[in-house]
Design a protein around this motif. Structure first.
Motif, mmCIF file in Angstrom:
data_model
loop_
_atom_site.group_PDB
_atom_site.id
_atom_site.type_symbol
_atom_site.label_atom_id
_atom_site.label_comp_id
_atom_site.label_asym_id
_atom_site.label_seq_id
_atom_site.Cartn_x
_atom_site.Cartn_y
_atom_site.Cartn_z
ATOM 1 N N SER A 72 0.810 -1.222 0.000
ATOM 2 C CA SER A 72 0.000 0.000 0.000
ATOM 3 C C SER A 72 0.842 1.269 0.000
ATOM 4 O O SER A 72 0.303 2.351 -0.233
ATOM 5 N N TYR A 73 2.150 1.162 0.228
ATOM 6 C CA TYR A 73 3.002 2.342 0.227
ATOM 7 C C TYR A 73 3.016 3.008 -1.150
ATOM 8 O O TYR A 73 3.155 2.332 -2.182
ATOM 9 N N LEU A 74 2.870 4.325 -1.159
ATOM 10 C CA LEU A 74 3.025 5.159 -2.361
ATOM 11 C C LEU A 74 1.983 4.855 -3.427
ATOM 12 O O LEU A 74 2.120 5.314 -4.573
ATOM 13 N N ARG A 75 0.921 4.129 -3.087
ATOM 14 C CA ARG A 75 -0.073 3.725 -4.075
ATOM 15 C C ARG A 75 -1.341 4.565 -3.884
ATOM 16 O O ARG A 75 -2.095 4.373 -2.931
ATOM 17 N N GLY A 76 -1.562 5.504 -4.800
ATOM 18 C CA GLY A 76 -2.706 6.377 -4.695
ATOM 19 C C GLY A 76 -4.042 5.699 -4.874
ATOM 20 O O GLY A 76 -5.082 6.306 -4.642
ATOM 21 N N THR A 77 -4.051 4.443 -5.289
ATOM 22 C CA THR A 77 -5.303 3.711 -5.471
ATOM 23 C C THR A 77 -5.688 2.906 -4.237
ATOM 24 O O THR A 77 -6.703 2.219 -4.256
ATOM 25 N N VAL A 78 -4.907 2.964 -3.189
ATOM 26 C CA VAL A 78 -5.127 2.140 -1.999
ATOM 27 C C VAL A 78 -5.502 3.043 -0.828
ATOM 28 O O VAL A 78 -4.816 4.031 -0.543
ATOM 29 N N ASP A 79 -6.576 2.682 -0.141
ATOM 30 C CA ASP A 79 -7.064 3.515 0.960
ATOM 31 C C ASP A 79 -6.086 3.573 2.129
ATOM 32 O O ASP A 79 -6.050 4.567 2.861
ATOM 33 N N LEU A 80 -5.280 2.531 2.316
ATOM 34 C CA LEU A 80 -4.331 2.534 3.431
ATOM 35 C C LEU A 80 -3.244 3.594 3.260
ATOM 36 O O LEU A 80 -2.652 4.033 4.252
ATOM 37 N N TRP A 81 -2.963 4.009 2.037
ATOM 38 C CA TRP A 81 -1.988 5.081 1.828
ATOM 39 C C TRP A 81 -2.523 6.387 2.391
ATOM 40 O O TRP A 81 -1.785 7.173 2.993
ATOM 41 N N PHE A 82 -3.821 6.643 2.233
ATOM 42 C CA PHE A 82 -4.446 7.823 2.813
ATOM 43 C C PHE A 82 -4.390 7.761 4.340
ATOM 44 O O PHE A 82 -4.054 8.755 4.997
ATOM 45 N N ILE A 83 -4.702 6.611 4.922
ATOM 46 C CA ILE A 83 -4.639 6.457 6.379
ATOM 47 C C ILE A 83 -3.202 6.622 6.867
ATOM 48 O O ILE A 83 -2.950 7.253 7.901
#
Length: 469
Positions: free
Chosen positions: A399-410
Motif C-alpha cells: 500500500s506504500y506510495l499507491r494512490g489507489t489504496v485507501d491505506l496510503w491515505f490512512i
C-alpha cells in the motif's frame, strides 16, 4: 450559539475528503457506472479512465483551493515533514528515468492527492473531530453495504479467483481490499468503544459492537479463502489500543519503552534472522497457510532478481506494475498486479534510496503519533495503532506510495506532522473537539483513565432540535 453551529456543521473540506476516501475504499466511479449499466469493466492499465481522471483532477483542485484559503505556514509545514517532502520529490525525480513517464506522472499525482486530502483533514477547524467524521462515515456505510452485497447481491459482493475459488469482495474488487477496509474499520470501532464505554448510551455501544461482529464475519470469509493479514492486523491494532490505555498519563514512559522495544527488535532481526524465520514458519503453519504464503515467496524471489538490476535508484516510480510486466503472469498464474510486499515494491521502483527515505518517513510518523499523545491522547493512540498495522500489513500486501489504496491515505493521516498551532488552522480558532473535550485523556470518577466520549446534547441544543422537529 454561532460557534456551536459552526462546530457541529461539517466543513466543505470534510465532505471533499469523504468523497475521496469513499472512492479509494471501494471502486472507481467508472467501475461503479459500468456495474450499474451492466457493461463490462474495462480499464486501460496505462491510460486509465478519462472520467476518473477528470473526477480526481476536480477533487485535487478543490483540495488545493481549500488549503490556500487556510492560514497555513507552508514553510513550517515543509520543515516539519522534511522526510515526506524528500520522498515525494524523489518520486517525482525518478520519473525522469522511468520507461513510461506519462504513466508514472499520473500515478504520482494520485499519490500526491492523498497527501493533499490528509492535509485538508488535519488542518480542519474541527481538529480530530474532522478526522473521525471522514473515516467514521465512510466506514459505517462501506461495511454495511459490503455485508448487504455479500449476503443479498452476490453477483456484486462475491468474486472468483483465477483458480475458481469464491472470495468475498463486498463493495471492493478483491478480498484483500475488503480485508484492508475491515481491518481499518475494526480498529476504529475498537477505539470508539474504548473512549465511549463509560458515558455513552447503551444503544451506541450496541451499534459499535454490532459493526465489530459484522467485520469479524466478513474477515472470516469463505472457507480457506480469507485475508489472514487483515485478521492479524485487527488483533494487533486492538491490542495496541488497549495497551496504550495503561500509559495514558505516562506518555514519556511509553516513548522510552517503545524505543527500547524497537532497538531490541532490530537487533533480534539482525542477529537472529534464522530464528525469526523459524518462528514465522511455525506461525504460518499454525494458521493453516502454506509456507509460500499463497505463492508470495516465489513472487518475491523473482522480484528481487529483477530489482537487483537497478538496486540503487530503482526503475522509476509507478513504472513497474503495468500489465504482464516481465512476463510474471506466465510464471505466476494468479496474475499479480502488485508485489504483495510494500517494501519490495518500493525497492523495485525507487531502489535502496527510496527504502531509506521511506524508513525515515515511518520513523518520523511514529514520533508524530507520540507527540500527538501529549495533546490529544486518543488521536495519538489511534494513529499509533493504525501506523503499526500498516507497517505490518505491507509485509504481505502493498500500500506504500499507491494512490489507489485507501491505506496510503490512512498512512498519511498518521505520518504527516502539523506544526504547533496549525492543527486547527490557527491559534485564534479553537476546534470544537478541544472546546468540548473530544478524545482528550481524562480521569473518571473512579480514578481510572479513559478517553473522553462525545459530549451529550446540552439543554439548549435539545430545545433547538425539538423546535426544528
Amino acid at each position: 450559539m454561532n460557534t456551536d453551529k459552526q462546530a457541529e456543521r461539517s466543513s466543505i473540506g470534510v465532505w471533499v475528503a469523504i468523497i475521496w476516501y469513499a472512492i479509494e475504499a471501494s471502486q472507481s466511479v467508472s467501475r461503479w457506472i459500468a456495474l450499474a449499466t451492466g457493461q463490462p469493466v474495462q480499464v486501460d492499465a496505462r491510460d486509465g479512465s478519462p472520467l476518473d481522471r477528470a473526477i480526481y483532477t476536480g477533487l485535487m483542485v478543490v483540495a488545493l483551493l481549500i488549503l490556500m484559503r487556510r492560514p497555513i505556514k507552508w514553510s513550517a509545514l515543509i520543515r516539519s515533514n522534511q522526510a515526506l517532502t524528500v520522498l515525494f520529490l524523489y518520486m517525482l525525480l525518478s520519473i525522469t528515468w522511468s520507461d513510461v513517464p506519462d504513466v508514472s506522472l499520473k500515478r504520482w499525482v494520485r499519490a500526491l492527492i492523498d497527501a493533499l486530502m490528509a492535509l485538508v483533514v488535519l488542518t480542519d477547524r474541527a481538529g480530530f473531530a474532522a478526522e473521525t467524521k471522514v473515516v467514521g462515515r465512510v466506514i459505517f456505510v462501506s461495511i454495511a453495504l459490503s455485508a448487504i452485497f455479500i449476503k443479498y447481491f452476490r453477483a456484486l459482493g462475491t468474486a472468483w479467483d483465477n483458480f475458481g475459488y469464491e472470495m468475498w469482495v463486498g463493495i471492493t474488487t478483491h478480498k484483500n481490499e475488503l480485508g484492508q477496509l475491515a481491518m481499518t474499520g475494526g480498529i476504529y470501532f475498537v477505539f470508539e468503544l474504548i473512549r465511549n464505554w463509560r458515558r455513552r448510551r447503551i444503544v451506541v455501544k450496541v451499534i459499535y459492537l454490532s459493526y465489530l461482529v459484522l467485520i469479524l464475519w466478513m474477515l472470516k470469509g469463505p472457507t480457506n479463502h480469507r485475508s489472514n493479514t487483515a485478521i492479524f492486523g485487527l488483533i494487533v491494532g486492538s491490542a495496541l489500543l488497549l495497551g496504550c490505555q495503561l500509559f495514558q498519563h505516562r506518555v514519556a514512559d511509553l516513548r522510552r519503552y517503545l524505543l527500547r522495544a524497537a532497538t531490541v527488535g532490530g537487533l533480534l532481526l539482525f542477529v537472529g534472522a534464522g530464528l525469526v524465520r523459524s518462528l514465522l514458519a511455525a506461525g504460518i503453519s499454525a494458521s493453516g497457510r502454506d509456507l509460500t504464503l499463497t505463492g508470495r515467496t516465489d513472487l518475491w524471489a523473482d522480484l528481487l532478481d529483477i530489482a537487483a538490476e537497478t538496486p540503487i535508484f530503482g526503475v522509476g516510480y509507478g513504472s513497474f506494475w503495468i500489465g504482464n510486466t516481465h512476463n510474471l503472469w506466465e510464471r505466476h498464474l494468479w496474475g499479480p498486479t502488485q508485489g504483495h510486499n510494500g517494501y519490495i515494491d518500493v525497492y523495485l521502483e525507487l531502489g535502496a534510496v527510496g527504502l531509506l527515505v521511506l524508513a525515515a518517513v515511518i520513523i518520523r510518523g511514529y514520533l508524530t503519533t507520540l507527540d500527538r499523545m501529549t495533546t490529544n491522547f486518543g488521536q495519538g493512540a489511534l494513529h499509533f495503532a493504525w501506523l503499526t498495522v500498516i507497517v505490518i500489513h505491507n509485509v504481505t500486501e502493498s500500500s506504500y506510495l499507491r494512490g489507489t489504496v485507501d491505506l496510503w491515505f490512512i498512512f498519511l493521516l498518521c505520518a504527516i506532522t502539523v506544526p504547533p498551532g496549525r492543527a486547527a488552522v490557527g491559534q485564534a480558532t479553537r476546534s470544537s473537539e478541544e472546546a468540548q473535550g473530544w478524545s482528550h485523556a481524562v480521569a473518571s470518577s473512579s480514578g481510572r483513565s479513559w478517553w473522553a466520549p462525545r459530549p451529550r446534547p446540552t439543554h439548549e441544543r435539545r430545545q433547538r432540535w425539538t423546535r426544528s422537529a
